[in-house]
Design an enzyme around this catalytic site. Sequence first.
Site, short mmCIF file in Angstrom:
data_model
loop_
_atom_site.label_atom_id
_atom_site.label_comp_id
_atom_site.label_asym_id
_atom_site.label_seq_id
_atom_site.Cartn_x
_atom_site.Cartn_y
_atom_site.Cartn_z
N ALA A 56 -4.38 7.43 -4.49
CA ALA A 56 -3.02 6.97 -4.81
C ALA A 56 -3.14 5.47 -5.14
O ALA A 56 -3.12 4.62 -4.25
CB ALA A 56 -2.10 7.21 -3.64
N THR A 80 0.85 -1.20 0.00
CA THR A 80 0.00 0.00 0.00
C THR A 80 0.88 1.25 0.00
O THR A 80 2.08 1.15 -0.31
CB THR A 80 -0.99 -0.04 1.19
OG1 THR A 80 -1.96 1.00 1.04
CG2 THR A 80 -0.28 0.12 2.53
N ASN A 81 0.34 2.41 0.30
CA ASN A 81 1.14 3.64 0.36
C ASN A 81 0.58 4.54 1.46
O ASN A 81 -0.40 4.20 2.11
CB ASN A 81 1.14 4.33 -1.00
CG ASN A 81 -0.25 4.71 -1.43
OD1 ASN A 81 -0.89 5.57 -0.85
ND2 ASN A 81 -0.77 4.01 -2.44
N ARG A 82 1.19 5.71 1.63
CA ARG A 82 0.88 6.57 2.79
C ARG A 82 -0.31 7.51 2.59
O ARG A 82 -0.55 8.38 3.41
CB ARG A 82 2.12 7.41 3.14
CG ARG A 82 3.26 6.60 3.71
CD ARG A 82 4.28 7.49 4.40
NE ARG A 82 4.98 8.36 3.48
CZ ARG A 82 4.92 9.69 3.48
NH1 ARG A 82 4.16 10.33 4.35
NH2 ARG A 82 5.59 10.39 2.60
N SER A 83 -1.07 7.35 1.51
CA SER A 83 -2.21 8.25 1.30
C SER A 83 -3.21 8.12 2.45
O SER A 83 -3.63 7.02 2.80
CB SER A 83 -2.90 7.94 -0.03
OG SER A 83 -4.13 8.62 -0.11
#
Length: 209
Positions: A88, A21-24
């Site tokens: 994102a 995943t990512n930090r959004s």
Amino acid sequence: MKILITAGPTREYIDPVRFITNRSSGKMGYAVAQAALERGCEVVLVTGPVALTPPEGVRVIRVESAAQMAEAVKREAATCDAVVMAAAVADYRPVKILEHKLKKTPGDMTLHLERTEDILASLGEMKKPGQVLVGFAAETDDLLENAKHKLERKNLDWIAANRVCDGFGADTNKVILLGREGRIVELPLESKAVVAKMILETIFGRQPE
Ligand code: PMT
């Protein structure tokens, strides 16, 4: 006006408990949804997993993976006048999702990834006459050059260029809007609520007081 907004990250599962995943945080997309509501729009919010409460009055579709987001966005976009993609979305996902939790073995392991669908590029190909497509570009370097390339490649009307260090996870953002016709509008560093309002005002015009 009916507007579709995406927000938050996607999750690409490796096994039942692990994912990429990512930090959004979803804050930018949720702020655009709130600003659109305040302009009197009918709002559909397609959201990845975030810890935010959606603004009251929006229709919410919750998704996890890029594939689920693609499915929901392409279905809903067909009846929308505008689409703003602040999500994102993962560009890659594991080729295979393991059914059982991956066991540790001695030595290193390699994860095979494949490309996900570029949802905005698909929308750019199937764009209805008069529909307004807006993307975000999150960049670490060559902000304007990369954003302009995405604007053209995905057949967008506008792109909101932001630096990863300004936008991801923060309560504020600093955005430069690039328009299809060559307009460049630099917005000040502001709360995401204010930035969202200014983005919609630049693209769709000011609301009469
Ligand atoms: O959620 P926050 O913490 O508030 O942070 C906000 C933000 C930084 C995530 C947001 O402002 C932002 O920049 N969103 C876009 C992030 C991104 O994925 O940028 P990109 O440059 O990789 O993608 C360009 C555009 O294509 C984006 O509109 C994205 O939604 C879209 N995309 C990307 C990949 C993909 N497979 N499909 C897509 O549609």
